[in-house]
Write a protein that holds these residues in place. Structure first.
Motif, mmCIF file in Angstrom:
data_model
loop_
_atom_site.group_PDB
_atom_site.id
_atom_site.type_symbol
_atom_site.label_atom_id
_atom_site.label_comp_id
_atom_site.label_asym_id
_atom_site.label_seq_id
_atom_site.Cartn_x
_atom_site.Cartn_y
_atom_site.Cartn_z
ATOM 1 N N TYR A 23 0.830 -1.268 0.054
ATOM 2 C CA TYR A 23 -0.051 0.033 0.059
ATOM 3 C C TYR A 23 0.853 1.392 0.010
ATOM 4 O O TYR A 23 1.931 1.244 0.567
ATOM 5 C CB TYR A 23 -1.117 -0.158 1.208
ATOM 6 N N SER A 173 -2.688 4.714 -3.767
ATOM 7 C CA SER A 173 -3.494 5.957 -3.810
ATOM 8 C C SER A 173 -3.801 6.834 -4.970
ATOM 9 O O SER A 173 -4.702 7.521 -5.188
ATOM 10 C CB SER A 173 -3.284 6.755 -2.426
ATOM 11 N N SER A 215 -11.412 -2.424 14.365
ATOM 12 C CA SER A 215 -10.494 -1.262 14.131
ATOM 13 C C SER A 215 -10.976 -0.602 12.383
ATOM 14 O O SER A 215 -10.847 0.547 12.497
ATOM 15 C CB SER A 215 -9.031 -1.967 13.610
ATOM 16 N N GLN A 219 -11.935 3.484 11.504
ATOM 17 C CA GLN A 219 -11.205 4.143 10.604
ATOM 18 C C GLN A 219 -12.342 4.497 9.533
ATOM 19 O O GLN A 219 -12.011 5.745 9.067
ATOM 20 C CB GLN A 219 -10.143 3.286 9.903
ATOM 21 N N TYR A 223 -12.356 8.394 8.668
ATOM 22 C CA TYR A 223 -11.836 8.890 7.360
ATOM 23 C C TYR A 223 -12.815 8.966 6.127
ATOM 24 O O TYR A 223 -12.586 9.761 5.452
ATOM 25 C CB TYR A 223 -10.773 8.139 7.171
ATOM 26 N N SER A 227 -12.435 12.360 3.956
ATOM 27 C CA SER A 227 -12.208 12.082 2.519
ATOM 28 C C SER A 227 -13.369 12.693 1.762
ATOM 29 O O SER A 227 -13.040 13.143 0.554
ATOM 30 C CB SER A 227 -12.154 10.546 2.133
ATOM 31 N N GLY A 235 -3.331 10.402 1.872
ATOM 32 C CA GLY A 235 -3.269 9.841 3.229
ATOM 33 C C GLY A 235 -4.529 9.431 3.724
ATOM 34 O O GLY A 235 -4.489 8.247 4.122
ATOM 35 N N TYR A 236 -5.607 10.007 3.234
ATOM 36 C CA TYR A 236 -6.980 9.722 3.955
ATOM 37 C C TYR A 236 -7.287 8.413 2.795
ATOM 38 O O TYR A 236 -8.135 7.275 3.391
ATOM 39 C CB TYR A 236 -8.084 10.772 3.575
ATOM 40 N N THR A 238 -5.390 6.266 1.560
ATOM 41 C CA THR A 238 -4.511 4.989 1.930
ATOM 42 C C THR A 238 -5.337 4.424 3.320
ATOM 43 O O THR A 238 -5.322 3.310 3.557
ATOM 44 C CB THR A 238 -3.096 5.282 2.170
ATOM 45 N N ARG A 239 -5.545 5.221 4.244
ATOM 46 C CA ARG A 239 -6.208 4.900 5.682
ATOM 47 C C ARG A 239 -7.492 4.251 5.112
ATOM 48 O O ARG A 239 -7.706 3.036 5.907
ATOM 49 C CB ARG A 239 -6.615 6.199 6.377
ATOM 50 N N LEU A 242 -6.855 0.642 3.733
ATOM 51 C CA LEU A 242 -6.389 -0.379 4.723
ATOM 52 C C LEU A 242 -7.581 -0.917 5.609
ATOM 53 O O LEU A 242 -7.847 -1.824 6.210
ATOM 54 C CB LEU A 242 -5.238 0.225 5.586
ATOM 55 N N ALA A 243 -8.445 0.153 5.904
ATOM 56 C CA ALA A 243 -9.730 -0.028 6.499
ATOM 57 C C ALA A 243 -10.293 -1.115 5.613
ATOM 58 O O ALA A 243 -10.984 -2.106 6.384
ATOM 59 C CB ALA A 243 -10.516 1.259 6.814
#
Length: 378
Positions: A23, A173, A215, A219, A223, A227, A235-236, A238-239, A242-243
């Motif tokens: 990622y 991203s 988790s 997120q 986010y 977003s 950054g958002y 990618t978060r 991952l969520a």
């Protein structure tokens, strides 16, 4: 499949065939070639027409692969993966014996299509294709070994084999920022649907499944609104990627059967009525949570979500579980994603059909409760 239990605490987690998850920004440009299974690999790209014609992403991948590794591209995968397109893509792949790799690019339809193509290839050639996926939405189709597609009757069909799990997931991203905002945010609700329904899935293990799902829920609640306000913030992005991964990957190979009622309703609404699965989750999830809150064993799992979204438990499990559904409704309104079946061109006379498809029954208390739920969404 082994069910998990709370008292005593016991369960089973069986990892999938995933070999790598990468990622970050520019991960495709910097790492795609290193994940090909061999130096002589030939890859066939599976995607949809919008990505191929409205963005530079597919041409970038084709350039990266070059003549050495690029065997062709099928860019006509449509929403819900209709079987006609699967037939065409499978024919194109099987005609070239040099192809050993599929690269799916896009949301759930291209990713599931690549898995279904590998399944069909195995039926003909007795081997599966190596699958690298580059998701551009938050649907998390890349996280399972199941492939959903639409059969000739317009009904959702699913095939599941451990070997259909992608071997490599590349979250980039710079690719995902090309996704239209409504599609991006609504598929985020799809990931939330995965995480919430995993909490009360009978086979979901405490670790890593439920811990990662909690988790993911945190997120997604944090986010997705960020977003929406800053859609270009990588950054958002990618978060959230991952969520999405955490929302579904950790079920592993111990899932068995459907994920839950919200997903069953999503299948009943998606292919038959042409509604994207992100939007079906916007329609169903909050109401399903409130319905499931009436069942003690499911309420016990749902109330665990509250502190992960910044809310306190009162000690009344059913009331607190309903509060989770209300919080989801609040998130939908904040994102501008609250909608109705009428807005999706689904009429009242379709309610019995939808309930029948979702419940696989034609009567009884459960069927009646689903009829009432669907009617409330008109």
């Amino acid at each position: 499949m082994a069910a998990s239990t709370e008292h005593p605490l016991s369960g089973l987690w069986k990892p999938s065939h995933l070999q790598a998850m990468h990622y970050g920004s520019d991960t495709v440009k910097n790492h795609l070639l290193s994940y090909l299974p061999s130096d002589t690999s030939k890859a066939f790209v599976i995607t949809g027409s919008s990505l191929a014609t409205n963005t530079p992403l597919i041409s970038q991948i084709e350039s990266l692969l070059g003549s050495k590794h690029h065997a062709g591209t099928f860019a006509n995968i449509k929403q819900h993966a209709p079987i006609d397109q699967l037939d065409q893509a499978t024919d194109a792949v099987t005609k070239d014996p040099s192809i050993d790799t599929l690269i799916s690019v896009g949301g759930g339809s291209p990713i599931d299509s690549a898995k279904a193509i590998s399944h069909r290839y195995h039926q003909k050639q007795s081997k599966y294709l190596y699958h690298i996926t580059i998701p551009t939405t938050l649907s998390a189709a890349e996280c399972t070994a199941g492939a959903g597609y639409t059969d000739n009757t317009g009904t959702k069909a699913v095939v599941f084999q451990p070997e259909l799990m992608p071997r490599v997931i590349i979250y980039d991203s710079t690719f995902a920022k090309e996704t239209p905002q409504k599609l991006w945010l609504s598929t985020g609700i799809r990931s939330l649907d995965h995480a919430v329904e995993s909490m009360y899935h009978p086979n979901a293990s405490e670790a890593p499944t439920k811990q990662l799902c909690l988790s993911a829920i945190t997120q997604l609640f944090e986010y997705l609104p960020k977003s929406k306000k800053e859609p270009g913030n990588q950054g958002y992005i990618t978060r959230l990627q991952l969520a999405a991964f955490s929302s579904l990957y950790a079920l592993g190979l111990n899932m068995g059967g459907g994920l839950g009622l919200s997903h069953s309703l999503g299948y009943a609404l998606g292919s038959p009525y042409g509604i994207p699965h992100g939007i079906t989750s916007c329609l169903t999830l909050a109401s399903v949570v409130r319905l499931q809150a009436q069942k003690e064993e499911k309420a016990l799992q749902l109330v665990r979500i509250l502190p992960y979204i910044g809310q306190a438990r009162t000690g009344n499990d059913r009331k607190d579980a309903v509060q989770v559904g209300d919080a989801i409704d609040g998130l939908l309104k904040e994102l501008g994603l609250d909608t109705t079946l009428s807005e999706q061109n689904v009429d009242q006379d379709q309610i019995p059909k939808i309930a029948r498809l979702a419940t696989k029954t034609e009567g009884g208390d459960f069927y009646d409760s689903v009829v009432a739920l669907v009617r409330s969404k008109l």
